[in-house]
Scaffold this motif. Structure first.
Motif, PDB file in Angstrom:
ATOM      1  N   MET A  41       0.851  -1.191   0.000  1.00 50.58           N
ATOM      2  CA  MET A  41       0.000   0.000   0.000  1.00 50.58           C
ATOM      3  C   MET A  41       0.893   1.251   0.000  1.00 50.58           C
ATOM      4  O   MET A  41       1.890   1.312   0.691  1.00 50.58           O
ATOM      5  N   HIS A  42       0.437   2.248  -0.750  1.00 55.03           N
ATOM      6  CA  HIS A  42       1.170   3.504  -0.833  1.00 55.03           C
ATOM      7  C   HIS A  42       0.869   4.377   0.375  1.00 55.03           C
ATOM      8  O   HIS A  42      -0.227   4.345   0.927  1.00 55.03           O
ATOM      9  N   HIS A  43       1.855   5.146   0.753  1.00 50.81           N
ATOM     10  CA  HIS A  43       1.660   6.129   1.817  1.00 50.81           C
ATOM     11  C   HIS A  43       0.633   7.163   1.342  1.00 50.81           C
ATOM     12  O   HIS A  43       0.607   7.510   0.164  1.00 50.81           O
ATOM     13  N   PRO A  44      -0.243   7.678   2.207  1.00 54.17           N
ATOM     14  CA  PRO A  44      -1.288   8.616   1.787  1.00 54.17           C
ATOM     15  C   PRO A  44      -0.762   9.885   1.101  1.00 54.17           C
ATOM     16  O   PRO A  44      -1.487  10.515   0.353  1.00 54.17           O
ATOM     17  N   THR A  45       0.490  10.253   1.329  1.00 55.93           N
ATOM     18  CA  THR A  45       1.009  11.452   0.677  1.00 55.93           C
ATOM     19  C   THR A  45       1.673  11.141  -0.663  1.00 55.93           C
ATOM     20  O   THR A  45       2.100  12.048  -1.364  1.00 55.93           O
ATOM     21  N   HIS A  46       1.772   9.876  -1.031  1.00 56.75           N
ATOM     22  CA  HIS A  46       2.336   9.471  -2.313  1.00 56.75           C
ATOM     23  C   HIS A  46       1.311   9.772  -3.417  1.00 56.75           C
ATOM     24  O   HIS A  46       0.122   9.496  -3.271  1.00 56.75           O
ATOM     25  N   ASN A  47       1.761  10.313  -4.543  1.00 58.08           N
ATOM     26  CA  ASN A  47       0.868  10.639  -5.655  1.00 58.08           C
ATOM     27  C   ASN A  47       0.431   9.359  -6.373  1.00 58.08           C
ATOM     28  O   ASN A  47       1.253   8.702  -7.013  1.00 58.08           O
ATOM     29  N   PRO A  48      -0.868   8.995  -6.299  1.00 56.54           N
ATOM     30  CA  PRO A  48      -1.332   7.778  -6.954  1.00 56.54           C
ATOM     31  C   PRO A  48      -1.701   7.989  -8.429  1.00 56.54           C
ATOM     32  O   PRO A  48      -2.061   7.042  -9.109  1.00 56.54           O
ATOM     33  N   TRP A  49      -1.656   9.218  -8.940  1.00 58.83           N
ATOM     34  CA  TRP A  49      -2.003   9.523 -10.323  1.00 58.83           C
ATOM     35  C   TRP A  49      -0.789   9.321 -11.218  1.00 58.83           C
ATOM     36  O   TRP A  49       0.312   9.729 -10.877  1.00 58.83           O
ATOM     37  N   LYS A  50      -1.001   8.738 -12.385  1.00 59.18           N
ATOM     38  CA  LYS A  50       0.062   8.565 -13.380  1.00 59.18           C
ATOM     39  C   LYS A  50      -0.351   9.314 -14.651  1.00 59.18           C
ATOM     40  O   LYS A  50      -1.433   9.064 -15.198  1.00 59.18           O
ATOM     41  N   ILE A  51       0.499  10.232 -15.102  1.00 52.86           N
ATOM     42  CA  ILE A  51       0.239  10.982 -16.332  1.00 52.86           C
ATOM     43  C   ILE A  51       0.811  10.190 -17.501  1.00 52.86           C
ATOM     44  O   ILE A  51       1.991   9.833 -17.497  1.00 52.86           O
ATOM     45  N   THR A  52      -0.039   9.902 -18.501  1.00 51.78           N
ATOM     46  CA  THR A  52       0.421   9.182 -19.686  1.00 51.78           C
ATOM     47  C   THR A  52       0.602  10.102 -20.881  1.00 51.78           C
ATOM     48  O   THR A  52       1.318   9.764 -21.823  1.00 51.78           O
ATOM     49  N   ASP A  53      -0.049  11.258 -20.879  1.00 45.65           N
ATOM     50  CA  ASP A  53       0.095  12.232 -21.962  1.00 45.65           C
ATOM     51  C   ASP A  53      -0.439  13.568 -21.474  1.00 45.65           C
ATOM     52  O   ASP A  53      -1.287  13.619 -20.573  1.00 45.65           O
ATOM     53  N   GLU A  54       0.055  14.662 -22.051  1.00 48.16           N
ATOM     54  CA  GLU A  54      -0.475  15.980 -21.713  1.00 48.16           C
ATOM     55  C   GLU A  54      -0.600  16.817 -22.974  1.00 48.16           C
ATOM     56  O   GLU A  54       0.219  16.706 -23.885  1.00 48.16           O
ATOM     57  N   ASN A  55      -1.669  17.617 -23.004  1.00 49.95           N
ATOM     58  CA  ASN A  55      -1.963  18.427 -24.174  1.00 49.95           C
ATOM     59  C   ASN A  55      -2.275  19.855 -23.730  1.00 49.95           C
ATOM     60  O   ASN A  55      -3.322  20.100 -23.124  1.00 49.95           O
ATOM     61  N   PRO A  56      -1.376  20.820 -24.026  1.00 49.97           N
ATOM     62  CA  PRO A  56      -1.710  22.222 -23.726  1.00 49.97           C
ATOM     63  C   PRO A  56      -2.930  22.642 -24.549  1.00 49.97           C
ATOM     64  O   PRO A  56      -2.978  22.410 -25.754  1.00 49.97           O
ATOM     65  N   VAL A  57      -3.921  23.250 -23.866  1.00 55.30           N
ATOM     66  CA  VAL A  57      -5.174  23.604 -24.522  1.00 55.30           C
ATOM     67  C   VAL A  57      -5.293  25.113 -24.734  1.00 55.30           C
ATOM     68  O   VAL A  57      -5.803  25.565 -25.759  1.00 55.30           O
ATOM     69  N   TYR A  58      -4.808  25.896 -23.777  1.00 50.57           N
ATOM     70  CA  TYR A  58      -4.999  27.339 -23.817  1.00 50.57           C
ATOM     71  C   TYR A  58      -3.916  28.009 -23.000  1.00 50.57           C
ATOM     72  O   TYR A  58      -3.474  27.466 -21.983  1.00 50.57           O
ATOM     73  N   ASP A  59      -3.501  29.217 -23.447  1.00 49.77           N
ATOM     74  CA  ASP A  59      -2.472  29.944 -22.721  1.00 49.77           C
ATOM     75  C   ASP A  59      -2.658  31.438 -22.950  1.00 49.77           C
ATOM     76  O   ASP A  59      -2.887  31.874 -24.080  1.00 49.77           O
ATOM     77  N   ASN A  60      -2.617  32.218 -21.851  1.00 52.78           N
ATOM     78  CA  ASN A  60      -2.588  33.680 -21.968  1.00 52.78           C
ATOM     79  C   ASN A  60      -1.657  34.218 -20.889  1.00 52.78           C
ATOM     80  O   ASN A  60      -0.938  33.452 -20.251  1.00 52.78           O
ATOM     81  N   ALA A  61      -1.674  35.508 -20.654  1.00 54.72           N
ATOM     82  CA  ALA A  61      -0.747  36.117 -19.694  1.00 54.72           C
ATOM     83  C   ALA A  61      -1.029  35.726 -18.247  1.00 54.72           C
ATOM     84  O   ALA A  61      -0.161  35.872 -17.391  1.00 54.72           O
ATOM     85  N   TRP A  62      -2.222  35.218 -17.944  1.00 57.03           N
ATOM     86  CA  TRP A  62      -2.614  34.936 -16.561  1.00 57.03           C
ATOM     87  C   TRP A  62      -2.718  33.455 -16.231  1.00 57.03           C
ATOM     88  O   TRP A  62      -2.461  33.047 -15.113  1.00 57.03           O
ATOM     89  N   ILE A  63      -3.163  32.650 -17.214  1.00 58.21           N
ATOM     90  CA  ILE A  63      -3.384  31.226 -16.961  1.00 58.21           C
ATOM     91  C   ILE A  63      -2.947  30.385 -18.153  1.00 58.21           C
ATOM     92  O   ILE A  63      -2.812  30.893 -19.267  1.00 58.21           O
ATOM     93  N   ASN A  64      -2.754  29.090 -17.892  1.00 59.92           N
ATOM     94  CA  ASN A  64      -2.732  28.127 -18.995  1.00 59.92           C
ATOM     95  C   ASN A  64      -3.538  26.913 -18.557  1.00 59.92           C
ATOM     96  O   ASN A  64      -3.695  26.644 -17.365  1.00 59.92           O
TER      97      ASN A  64
END
Length: 187
Positions: free
Chosen positions: A1-24
């Protein structure tokens, strides 16, 4: 079992959708904590949310009223704005207080750090209590059409309790200050 503070999410791909001066905005393909595939969208803020709760010796504060585009309604809140990530948060707080109210403070206390919507964004808010106030000329930004009202703290607390103030940073600050008052620990 993983420790509760361990990140259980696995990123398999990422796609930038939007970007401006304040947020992306990025859409992630993920394996969720149970191992099943899914998507997750994240709004990354390029500034910190900075809030300043000015409180004078008579227990009055200064609320700023303005029409908020995103919620399509008028909002009463403490002076607040964005602080660039490479700027010291206290410097941003001093700038925001002067811009919106014309006030300068002698004494500053960091009240809290708060994640504003940790289900979809990484935005961090930092709230300061400003005491020892002195009035100067306000310097609002061109996008700000502000009304500043001096209001007794007990009235602001009632406004929060009656849902007349709904800005999350302001609500959190008012509740924290009320607790400090009740515990006789207000700086």
């Amino acid at each position: 079992m993983h420790h509760p503070t361990h990140n259980p999410w696995k990123i398999t791909d990422e796609n930038p959708v939007y970007d401006n001066a304040w947020i992306n905005i990025t859409e992630y393909q993920v394996l969720n904590p149970s191992g099943n595939p899914g998507i997750y969208g994240k709004v990354h803020f390029k500034n910190r949310a900075i809030g300043v709760f000015p409180l004078d010796d008579e227990m009055n504060t200064y609320l700023v009223g303005q029409y908020r585009f995103t919620i399509n309604q008028y909002s009463w809140e403490m002076p607040e704005g964005g602080g660039p990530l490479d700027e010291a948060p206290l410097d941003a707080a001093k700038r925001e207080l002067l811009e919106e109210t014309g006030l300068k403070a002698k004494y500053w206390t960091e009240l809290q750090r708060i994640h504003l919507s940790n289900s979809v964004t990484d935005e961090l808010g930092i709230v300061y209590l400003a005491r020892g106030l002195e009035q100067f000329e306000a310097e609002p930004e061109e996008t700000e059409q502000l009304i500043v009202n001096k209001v007794p703290f007990n009235q602001v607390y009632r406004m929060v309790c009656n849902n007349e103030i709904t800005d999350s940073l302001t609500v959190a600050a008012v509740l924290r200050i009320q607790l400090l008052i009740l515990e006789n620990r207000l700086p």
